[in-house]
Design a protein around this motif. Structure first.
Motif, PDB file in Angstrom:
ATOM      1  N   LEU A 243     -86.302  36.702 -59.010  1.00 20.45           N
ATOM      2  CA  LEU A 243     -86.688  36.799 -58.008  1.00 20.45           C
ATOM      3  C   LEU A 243     -87.907  37.367 -57.564  1.00 20.45           C
ATOM      4  O   LEU A 243     -88.815  37.218 -56.715  1.00 20.45           O
ATOM      5  CB  LEU A 243     -85.617  38.117 -57.258  1.00 20.45           C
ATOM      6  N   TYR A 244     -88.467  38.665 -58.802  1.00 23.07           N
ATOM      7  CA  TYR A 244     -89.478  38.866 -59.061  1.00 23.07           C
ATOM      8  C   TYR A 244     -90.282  36.959 -58.717  1.00 23.07           C
ATOM      9  O   TYR A 244     -91.733  37.682 -57.987  1.00 23.07           O
ATOM     10  CB  TYR A 244     -89.705  39.729 -60.034  1.00 23.07           C
ATOM     11  N   GLN A 245     -90.123  36.799 -60.366  1.00 23.01           N
ATOM     12  CA  GLN A 245     -91.392  35.998 -60.212  1.00 23.01           C
ATOM     13  C   GLN A 245     -91.075  34.815 -59.132  1.00 23.01           C
ATOM     14  O   GLN A 245     -92.319  33.934 -58.889  1.00 23.01           O
ATOM     15  CB  GLN A 245     -90.691  34.339 -61.320  1.00 23.01           C
ATOM     16  N   ALA A 246     -90.197  34.468 -58.059  1.00 26.76           N
ATOM     17  CA  ALA A 246     -89.969  33.905 -57.913  1.00 26.76           C
ATOM     18  C   ALA A 246     -91.055  33.714 -55.847  1.00 26.76           C
ATOM     19  O   ALA A 246     -92.150  33.417 -55.547  1.00 26.76           O
ATOM     20  CB  ALA A 246     -88.469  33.062 -56.453  1.00 26.76           C
ATOM     21  N   MET A 247     -90.642  35.678 -55.811  1.00 25.61           N
ATOM     22  CA  MET A 247     -91.794  36.157 -55.210  1.00 25.61           C
ATOM     23  C   MET A 247     -93.527  36.122 -55.164  1.00 25.61           C
ATOM     24  O   MET A 247     -94.263  35.222 -53.983  1.00 25.61           O
ATOM     25  CB  MET A 247     -91.252  38.083 -54.695  1.00 25.61           C
ATOM     26  N   HIS A 248     -93.693  35.954 -56.626  1.00 26.58           N
ATOM     27  CA  HIS A 248     -94.765  35.450 -56.622  1.00 26.58           C
ATOM     28  C   HIS A 248     -95.271  34.190 -56.784  1.00 26.58           C
ATOM     29  O   HIS A 248     -96.468  34.123 -56.043  1.00 26.58           O
ATOM     30  CB  HIS A 248     -95.006  35.906 -58.413  1.00 26.58           C
ATOM     31  N   GLN A 249     -94.794  33.474 -56.791  1.00 29.76           N
ATOM     32  CA  GLN A 249     -95.380  31.845 -56.523  1.00 29.76           C
ATOM     33  C   GLN A 249     -95.405  31.504 -55.330  1.00 29.76           C
ATOM     34  O   GLN A 249     -95.623  31.306 -54.574  1.00 29.76           O
ATOM     35  CB  GLN A 249     -94.236  30.643 -57.669  1.00 29.76           C
ATOM     36  N   ARG A 250     -94.566  32.177 -54.622  1.00 33.67           N
ATOM     37  CA  ARG A 250     -94.389  32.459 -52.497  1.00 33.67           C
ATOM     38  C   ARG A 250     -95.763  32.610 -52.412  1.00 33.67           C
ATOM     39  O   ARG A 250     -96.023  32.924 -50.574  1.00 33.67           O
ATOM     40  CB  ARG A 250     -92.967  32.568 -52.371  1.00 33.67           C
ATOM     41  N   SER A 251     -96.411  33.491 -53.168  1.00 33.06           N
ATOM     42  CA  SER A 251     -97.658  34.428 -52.815  1.00 33.06           C
ATOM     43  C   SER A 251     -97.540  35.333 -51.659  1.00 33.06           C
ATOM     44  O   SER A 251     -98.055  35.696 -51.120  1.00 33.06           O
ATOM     45  CB  SER A 251     -98.900  33.340 -52.471  1.00 33.06           C
ATOM     46  N   PHE A 252     -96.046  36.168 -52.289  1.00 34.39           N
ATOM     47  CA  PHE A 252     -95.606  36.842 -51.473  1.00 34.39           C
ATOM     48  C   PHE A 252     -95.316  38.168 -52.831  1.00 34.39           C
ATOM     49  O   PHE A 252     -94.535  38.827 -53.399  1.00 34.39           O
ATOM     50  CB  PHE A 252     -94.724  37.451 -50.570  1.00 34.39           C
ATOM     51  N   ALA A 253     -96.924  38.964 -53.350  1.00 32.50           N
ATOM     52  CA  ALA A 253     -96.375  39.203 -54.194  1.00 32.50           C
ATOM     53  C   ALA A 253     -96.015  41.236 -54.408  1.00 32.50           C
ATOM     54  O   ALA A 253     -96.355  41.748 -53.481  1.00 32.50           O
ATOM     55  CB  ALA A 253     -97.417  39.175 -55.653  1.00 32.50           C
ATOM     56  N   VAL A 254     -95.053  41.168 -55.563  1.00 34.35           N
ATOM     57  CA  VAL A 254     -94.448  42.872 -54.807  1.00 34.35           C
ATOM     58  C   VAL A 254     -93.255  42.967 -56.348  1.00 34.35           C
ATOM     59  O   VAL A 254     -93.800  42.102 -56.845  1.00 34.35           O
ATOM     60  CB  VAL A 254     -92.689  42.614 -54.614  1.00 34.35           C
ATOM     61  N   SER A 255     -94.095  43.793 -56.389  1.00 28.92           N
ATOM     62  CA  SER A 255     -93.004  45.217 -57.587  1.00 28.92           C
ATOM     63  C   SER A 255     -92.060  44.529 -58.045  1.00 28.92           C
ATOM     64  O   SER A 255     -91.115  44.465 -57.434  1.00 28.92           O
ATOM     65  CB  SER A 255     -93.780  46.163 -57.814  1.00 28.92           C
ATOM     66  N   ARG A 256     -91.238  44.812 -59.187  1.00 23.36           N
ATOM     67  CA  ARG A 256     -90.106  44.957 -59.848  1.00 23.36           C
ATOM     68  C   ARG A 256     -89.402  46.460 -59.037  1.00 23.36           C
ATOM     69  O   ARG A 256     -88.573  45.883 -58.711  1.00 23.36           O
ATOM     70  CB  ARG A 256     -90.378  45.147 -61.164  1.00 23.36           C
ATOM     71  N   ALA A 257     -89.984  47.426 -59.222  1.00 22.04           N
ATOM     72  CA  ALA A 257     -89.813  47.945 -58.240  1.00 22.04           C
ATOM     73  C   ALA A 257     -89.265  48.265 -56.956  1.00 22.04           C
ATOM     74  O   ALA A 257     -87.958  48.553 -56.703  1.00 22.04           O
ATOM     75  CB  ALA A 257     -90.487  49.714 -58.493  1.00 22.04           C
ATOM     76  N   THR A 258     -90.061  47.719 -56.222  1.00 23.04           N
ATOM     77  CA  THR A 258     -89.609  46.704 -55.063  1.00 23.04           C
ATOM     78  C   THR A 258     -88.557  46.068 -54.702  1.00 23.04           C
ATOM     79  O   THR A 258     -88.120  46.169 -54.508  1.00 23.04           O
ATOM     80  CB  THR A 258     -90.650  46.982 -54.389  1.00 23.04           C
ATOM     81  N   VAL A 259     -88.765  44.883 -55.901  1.00 28.01           N
ATOM     82  CA  VAL A 259     -87.213  44.078 -55.630  1.00 28.01           C
ATOM     83  C   VAL A 259     -86.349  45.074 -55.919  1.00 28.01           C
ATOM     84  O   VAL A 259     -85.182  44.425 -55.449  1.00 28.01           O
ATOM     85  CB  VAL A 259     -87.403  43.281 -57.318  1.00 28.01           C
ATOM     86  N   TYR A 260     -85.872  46.280 -57.206  1.00 27.54           N
ATOM     87  CA  TYR A 260     -85.288  46.323 -57.552  1.00 27.54           C
ATOM     88  C   TYR A 260     -84.325  47.254 -56.452  1.00 27.54           C
ATOM     89  O   TYR A 260     -83.533  47.822 -55.690  1.00 27.54           O
ATOM     90  CB  TYR A 260     -85.440  47.408 -58.663  1.00 27.54           C
ATOM     91  N   ASN A 261     -85.084  48.144 -55.406  1.00 30.09           N
ATOM     92  CA  ASN A 261     -85.174  48.751 -54.782  1.00 30.09           C
ATOM     93  C   ASN A 261     -84.437  48.040 -53.030  1.00 30.09           C
ATOM     94  O   ASN A 261     -83.691  48.649 -52.213  1.00 30.09           O
ATOM     95  CB  ASN A 261     -86.261  49.908 -54.081  1.00 30.09           C
ATOM     96  N   THR A 262     -85.236  46.702 -52.817  1.00 23.84           N
ATOM     97  CA  THR A 262     -84.378  45.997 -52.075  1.00 23.84           C
ATOM     98  C   THR A 262     -82.861  45.623 -52.387  1.00 23.84           C
ATOM     99  O   THR A 262     -82.409  45.278 -50.827  1.00 23.84           O
ATOM    100  CB  THR A 262     -85.622  45.003 -51.745  1.00 23.84           C
ATOM    101  N   LEU A 263     -83.013  45.323 -53.574  1.00 30.66           N
ATOM    102  CA  LEU A 263     -82.032  44.333 -53.808  1.00 30.66           C
ATOM    103  C   LEU A 263     -80.555  44.980 -53.393  1.00 30.66           C
ATOM    104  O   LEU A 263     -79.624  45.250 -52.582  1.00 30.66           O
ATOM    105  CB  LEU A 263     -81.445  43.957 -55.101  1.00 30.66           C
ATOM    106  N   ASP A 264     -80.467  46.828 -53.967  1.00 34.15           N
ATOM    107  CA  ASP A 264     -79.972  47.816 -53.250  1.00 34.15           C
ATOM    108  C   ASP A 264     -79.835  47.865 -51.938  1.00 34.15           C
ATOM    109  O   ASP A 264     -78.885  48.244 -51.484  1.00 34.15           O
ATOM    110  CB  ASP A 264     -80.517  49.350 -54.379  1.00 34.15           C
ATOM    111  N   VAL A 265     -81.087  48.211 -51.577  1.00 32.98           N
ATOM    112  CA  VAL A 265     -80.709  48.546 -49.543  1.00 32.98           C
ATOM    113  C   VAL A 265     -79.877  46.659 -49.517  1.00 32.98           C
ATOM    114  O   VAL A 265     -79.399  47.368 -48.084  1.00 32.98           O
ATOM    115  CB  VAL A 265     -81.631  47.900 -49.052  1.00 32.98           C
ATOM    116  N   LEU A 266     -80.375  45.781 -49.680  1.00 36.39           N
ATOM    117  CA  LEU A 266     -79.157  44.313 -49.293  1.00 36.39           C
ATOM    118  C   LEU A 266     -77.784  44.406 -49.315  1.00 36.39           C
ATOM    119  O   LEU A 266     -76.948  43.949 -49.276  1.00 36.39           O
ATOM    120  CB  LEU A 266     -80.145  43.310 -49.879  1.00 36.39           C
ATOM    121  N   VAL A 267     -77.461  45.077 -50.777  1.00 39.44           N
ATOM    122  CA  VAL A 267     -76.099  44.582 -51.127  1.00 39.44           C
ATOM    123  C   VAL A 267     -75.463  45.777 -50.128  1.00 39.44           C
ATOM    124  O   VAL A 267     -74.736  45.620 -49.922  1.00 39.44           O
ATOM    125  CB  VAL A 267     -76.427  45.587 -52.841  1.00 39.44           C
ATOM    126  N   ASP A 268     -75.941  46.627 -49.827  1.00 41.57           N
ATOM    127  CA  ASP A 268     -75.001  48.434 -49.371  1.00 41.57           C
ATOM    128  C   ASP A 268     -75.493  47.787 -47.985  1.00 41.57           C
ATOM    129  O   ASP A 268     -74.132  47.912 -47.352  1.00 41.57           O
ATOM    130  CB  ASP A 268     -76.477  49.369 -49.555  1.00 41.57           C
TER     131      ASP A 268
END
Lengths: 170, 170
Positions: free
Chosen positions: B50-75
């Motif tokens: 997901l981290y890599q895909a976001m970067h290729q999609r030119s919406f760069a986010v940090s890994r911390a944000t990926v993990y944080n957001t996934l937690d939110v979405l799981v919740d």
DNA sequence: GTATGTGCAAAATCTTTGCAACTGT
DNA sequence: ACAGTTGCAAAGATTTTGCACATAC
């Protein structure tokens, strides 16, 4: 009548011996000592639990050996490796592999208690799916996540929820 | 007829919005961008994918944000988090949470392919167990491990097994 | 005697965290 | 403005690995 725990261990020891011979692996003292520890427990332990238990049992082995041996035991079906996605993502929890066919787990999302149960319909699903999807099913993992009915857990959860909701109101 | 992927994403976006409002969390661009990426995929990806895909999609986010957001979405139920104990112990694999009720997975122990299936009996087991064990079941994870029928996988496995057995004979 | 297994500590991998900068409300 | 979010890199945790020593065969 024979003590069932003892006979289970005896069976396990024999199976391990056969497996090691078949694979041309050595029958080291560590491997049998770890097998014995595993079969003396009735819980779902992690690698560190086992490492500590071996040291208290005054049969000190290294973590590397614990991990190596658990792999061997999983490979020959004497140990089951579980990855419950409840509390700690990264660690596996192990249990005896013998004497518990087609069982599954309930995990309390609050207290992380592990409860076991069996349901024959699981076997039916396994058969159907294997046939339908052309898939040779070897093993399974069924886990239900939810809230257990334990009084203490319910009380603690209720308290935590109450304080959390007052937080979000702040 | 509406494109089902698009409508699923629309539903997801609405649900996320409601959830964030209810919880008093911020509707950051990152959260919605990640939700969009998740709902554009149909596979079982890990956090790094997901981290890599976001970067290729030119919406760069940090890994911390990926993990944080996934937690939110799981919740909030928009993402499912799986811990398949097949290849890599330590990493979780995620998938869309909407539009796939009571489904389960088949994992090939050789090629690590993930196949999905549904069986209504799973729901029956869930109900029975909840009643019998006094357990409020919220979610489940059913995985069958075994060997898939894919030609390439079968051929590769056969070759590997042959060379392994010649090794042990040496 | 030799190949395997073990022990130790260092490496590797996934995930979380602390702190400064930024942004949604 | 202010609290929540993000980004970065460093820390944490579990598991694996490399090399020297020990041991089963």
């Amino acid at each position: 009548m024979v003590n069932s725990t003892t006979s289970l261990l005896t069976t396990a020891r024999t199976k391990l011996e056969e497996y090691l011979l078949k694979k041309g692996l050595r029958r080291s003292l560590e491997r049998f000592a770890i097998l014995e520890e595993v079969y003396s427990r009735d819980d779902h332990f992690d690698a560190e639990d086992l490492y500590q238990a071996m040291h208290q049992r005054s049969f000190a082995v290294s973590r590397a050996t614990v991990y190596n041996t658990l792999d061997v035991l999983v490979d020959c079906g004497l140990v089951r490796k579980n990855q419950f996605g409840d509390e700690d993502n990264t660690k596996s929890r192990f249990e005896k592999g013998l004497g518990r066919q087609q069982h599954a787990h309930l995990i309390c999302v609050n207290c992380h208690r592990v409860i076991e149960f069996c349901d024959p319909r699981l076997q039916l699903i396994k058969t159907t799916v294997g046939d339908t999807m052309q898939f040779q099913v070897e093993s399974h993992s069924l886990v239900f996540y939810g809230e257990c009915a334990d009084e203490e857990c319910v009380a603690r959860t209720k308290a935590a929820t109450a304080s959390a909701s007052s937080n979000s109101m702040a």
